[in-house]
Design a protein around this motif. Structure first.
Motif, mmCIF file in Angstrom:
data_model
loop_
_atom_site.group_PDB
_atom_site.id
_atom_site.type_symbol
_atom_site.label_atom_id
_atom_site.label_comp_id
_atom_site.label_asym_id
_atom_site.label_seq_id
_atom_site.Cartn_x
_atom_site.Cartn_y
_atom_site.Cartn_z
ATOM 1 N N LEU A 347 -55.223 -20.304 -18.203
ATOM 2 C CA LEU A 347 -54.201 -20.143 -19.236
ATOM 3 C C LEU A 347 -53.021 -21.065 -18.960
ATOM 4 O O LEU A 347 -52.501 -21.730 -19.871
ATOM 5 N N LEU A 351 -51.357 -24.089 -21.356
ATOM 6 C CA LEU A 351 -49.944 -24.119 -21.754
ATOM 7 C C LEU A 351 -49.265 -25.408 -21.297
ATOM 8 O O LEU A 351 -48.489 -26.014 -22.047
ATOM 9 N N GLN A 363 -48.914 -21.465 -31.860
ATOM 10 C CA GLN A 363 -49.386 -20.180 -31.338
ATOM 11 C C GLN A 363 -50.667 -19.748 -32.041
ATOM 12 O O GLN A 363 -51.597 -19.238 -31.412
ATOM 13 N N LEU A 367 -53.647 -22.823 -29.206
ATOM 14 C CA LEU A 367 -53.758 -22.216 -27.885
ATOM 15 C C LEU A 367 -54.877 -21.158 -27.887
ATOM 16 O O LEU A 367 -54.616 -19.951 -27.809
ATOM 17 N N LEU A 370 -54.929 -18.620 -24.807
ATOM 18 C CA LEU A 370 -53.860 -17.628 -24.912
ATOM 19 C C LEU A 370 -54.244 -16.577 -25.946
ATOM 20 O O LEU A 370 -54.080 -15.369 -25.712
ATOM 21 N N LYS A 488 -47.176 -13.466 -27.464
ATOM 22 C CA LYS A 488 -47.578 -14.822 -27.084
ATOM 23 C C LYS A 488 -46.390 -15.639 -26.573
ATOM 24 O O LYS A 488 -46.539 -16.438 -25.631
ATOM 25 N N MET A 491 -45.647 -14.380 -22.941
ATOM 26 C CA MET A 491 -46.709 -14.791 -22.017
ATOM 27 C C MET A 491 -46.662 -16.294 -21.750
ATOM 28 O O MET A 491 -46.841 -16.750 -20.618
ATOM 29 N N SER A 492 -46.407 -17.087 -22.789
ATOM 30 C CA SER A 492 -46.409 -18.544 -22.597
ATOM 31 C C SER A 492 -45.266 -18.977 -21.680
ATOM 32 O O SER A 492 -45.443 -19.861 -20.829
#
Length: 539
Positions: A347, A351, A363, A367, A370, A488, A491-492
């Motif tokens: 992941l 990114l 998003q 990705l 993700l 998202k 997390m990113s």
């Protein structure tokens, strides 16, 4: 000689009428509803409800019963009651297509929802539900959420800066730091600030250290490792006698405090928003925040008009649902990544390869890994594990595969009478090996990217991405896009900048803890503590 009628006589007559009415309804349901097989009544008072309530994995119990009794079966509940559980894809499609009309909240559920949140979109049914949901739709449209993405990233970067400061303060001893629940509360604070800014155009400032009563009350629910016998008994009995919600147990007292806090916050924010509108602070622009849409609906004389009390109810629902559900899901995601270093690394590389901060459109489309991790987290760890509804009218539910009834008859549909309770075991269906394959219990994001990774039977689940995490039908989670975009974004930012590891190594055991909703906890830790080792990603 005549005797005057006393209040006791009237009470006795009312009780007798109530009992006869209940007996008639029970007899009618028994006569008109297909008699299904199911687990035995293990507790004279609570049936199997106590076993389900006390289990740390109710989904596994429901799945075992589905394997033994078929895709539709009957579970004994409190005080002689029964509930039909649906795990069949065709039955689920039929059920959700008729939500809020044929299948409605139980009396106890509506009592609870009104008591805590008011007569908002969660409480409403039928045409009333359609009106309230329609009034809220503009605040959760893709265009509205696209404009909110910068708010989500801003909150995520505040968490990043706070964690970097903690690591720097600890750098004399180690290049990493063990974060316990206290530090992970920053994620919860991030949620509150994001909800405040995106939903109510208000900065709670919890990431800047301002005290937030709402986070305290939610986290108090998770501070006790077990549910007391009194709390459990009152909770189960209140499903039959809703007024028991007023019995002063620790749980009901916490709920009342939560209701009061949310009421105070909502009233203050609504009054401030109306005042700003009257003073022209909005400057004539259309306010697409949740509170802007609510104020507009409150002022409107159209078919989507909301009363003042309905507006307050929607605000309380957003505070509770948006804060608790996404916070819990984000914590699960970090735990899964900490336990799967290869997944986490893959992941991070995706990114970093993108380079820039993902836009809303990136998003959605740029990705894929993700996206796969987010959906796998939602599949394995749904925030709401099961729901119960009641049939408002007689119905026939079709099945995709036949079942055997109590009498031994093989049927492809079941009859349900008005008043029958219907249960949907969400966590069971999301993780069922019959539906998702042999590795259904495994956290494996690749299934979302592989050709044929989603089994045919899972594809028959007609909900969003074949998951019931956001339920389906008219009650599909209105804030789904809101939650996914924030999830998202957070997390990113975090995964690109930090490495997450289990404090006690890869064999650390994780289980469900008690909270407002089930929360993850490390086995052996107090409350719902989730200690992880976090260090900067150095490249």
């Amino acid at each position: 000689m005549t005797r005057s009628v006393t209040l006791l006589d009237i009470a006795a007559a009312i009780t007798a009428i109530w009992a006869l009415r209940g007996a008639f309804r029970t007899a009618r349901r028994s006569f008109k509803t297909t008699k299904l097989r199911g687990p035995p009544r293990t507790n004279f008072v609570f049936g199997a409800s106590k076993q389900i309530l006390e289990s740390l994995d109710a989904g596994a119990i429901y799945e075992e019963w589905a394997k033994e009794y078929g895709v539709v079966y009957e579970v004994p509940t409190t005080l002689g009651g029964k509930k039909i559980m649906l795990t069949d894809p065709r039955a689920l499609t039929h059920f959700y297509a008729r939500e809020t009309w044929t299948y409605v909240h139980t009396e106890s559920a509506r009592f609870f929802l009104q008591h805590i949140f008011g007569r908002g979109v969660l409480w409403s049914q039928g045409e009333d539900h359609r009106r309230q949901r329609k009034s809220l739709n503009p605040a959760f449209s893709p265009a509205a959420i696209r404009n909110l993405a910068p708010i989500f990233y801003s909150s995520a970067h505040k968490v990043k800066s706070a964690w970097e400061a903690m690591i720097d303060a600890n750098s004399g001893n180690s290049t990493s730091i063990v974060f316990t629940v206290t530090q992970f509360e920053l994620i919860h604070c991030s949620r509150l600030d994001s909800i405040g800014l995106a939903g109510f155009s208000h900065d709670f400032g919890s990431l800047d250290g301002k005290p937030a009563s709402i986070t305290r009350i939610f986290d108090t629910f998770g501070s006790s490792p077990s549910r007391s016998a009194v709390n459990a008994a009152v909770l189960l009995l209140s499903q039959v006698f809703p007024l028991l919600e007023y019995v002063p147990t620790p749980r009901t007292q916490l709920l009342r405090e939560m209701q009061r806090i949310m009421e105070d916050i909502s009233k203050e924010l609504l009054a401030r928003s109306k005042k700003e509108k009257e003073e022209g602070v909005v400057d004539g622009k259309e306010d697409r925040s949740v509170i802007g849409v609510l104020v507009k609906a409150n002022d409107s004389d159209s078919s989507i008009h909301l009363t003042h009390d309905e507006v307050l109810a929607q605000m309380k629902i957003l505070l509770a649902a948006a804060y608790e559900t996404t916070s819990v899901t984000m914590t699960w995601a970090l735990l899964e990544l900490a336990g799967s270093p290869d997944v986490q690394s893959k992941l991070r590389q995706e990114l970093l390869a993108l380079g820039e901060e993902p836009t809303y459109d990136q998003q959605q489309h740029s990705l894929p890994y993700l996206d796969a991790i987010v959906h796998e987290t939602l599949r394995v760890h749904p925030a709401v594990t099961d729901i119960t509804r009641m049939a408002a009218e007689d119905d026939i539910i079709p099945l995709s595969e036949s079942i055997v009834t109590q009498s031994g008859e093989v049927v492809n549909s079941i009859s349900v009478a008005r008043g029958t309770r219907i249960g949907i075991p969400i966590s069971c269906i999301n993780r069922s090996t019959e539906i998702w394959g042999a590795d259904a219990k495994v956290f494996r994001p690749e299934r979302w990217l592989e050709e044929g990774g989603i089994p045919r039977k899972a594809q028959d689940i007609q909900a969003y991405r074949h998951l019931l995490t956001f339920v389906d039908g008219p009650r599909t989670c209105l804030g789904k896009g809101f939650a996914m975009t924030e999830f998202k974004a957070v997390m990113s930012v975090l995964v690109k900048n930090f490495v997450f590891e289990m404090r006690d190594g890869p064999n650390t055991q994780v289980e469900l803890g008690r909270g407002m909703l089930p929360r993850p906890k490390i086995v052996g830790e107090e409350g719902t503590n989730v200690p992880l080792r976090v260090r900067r990603y150095e490249g």
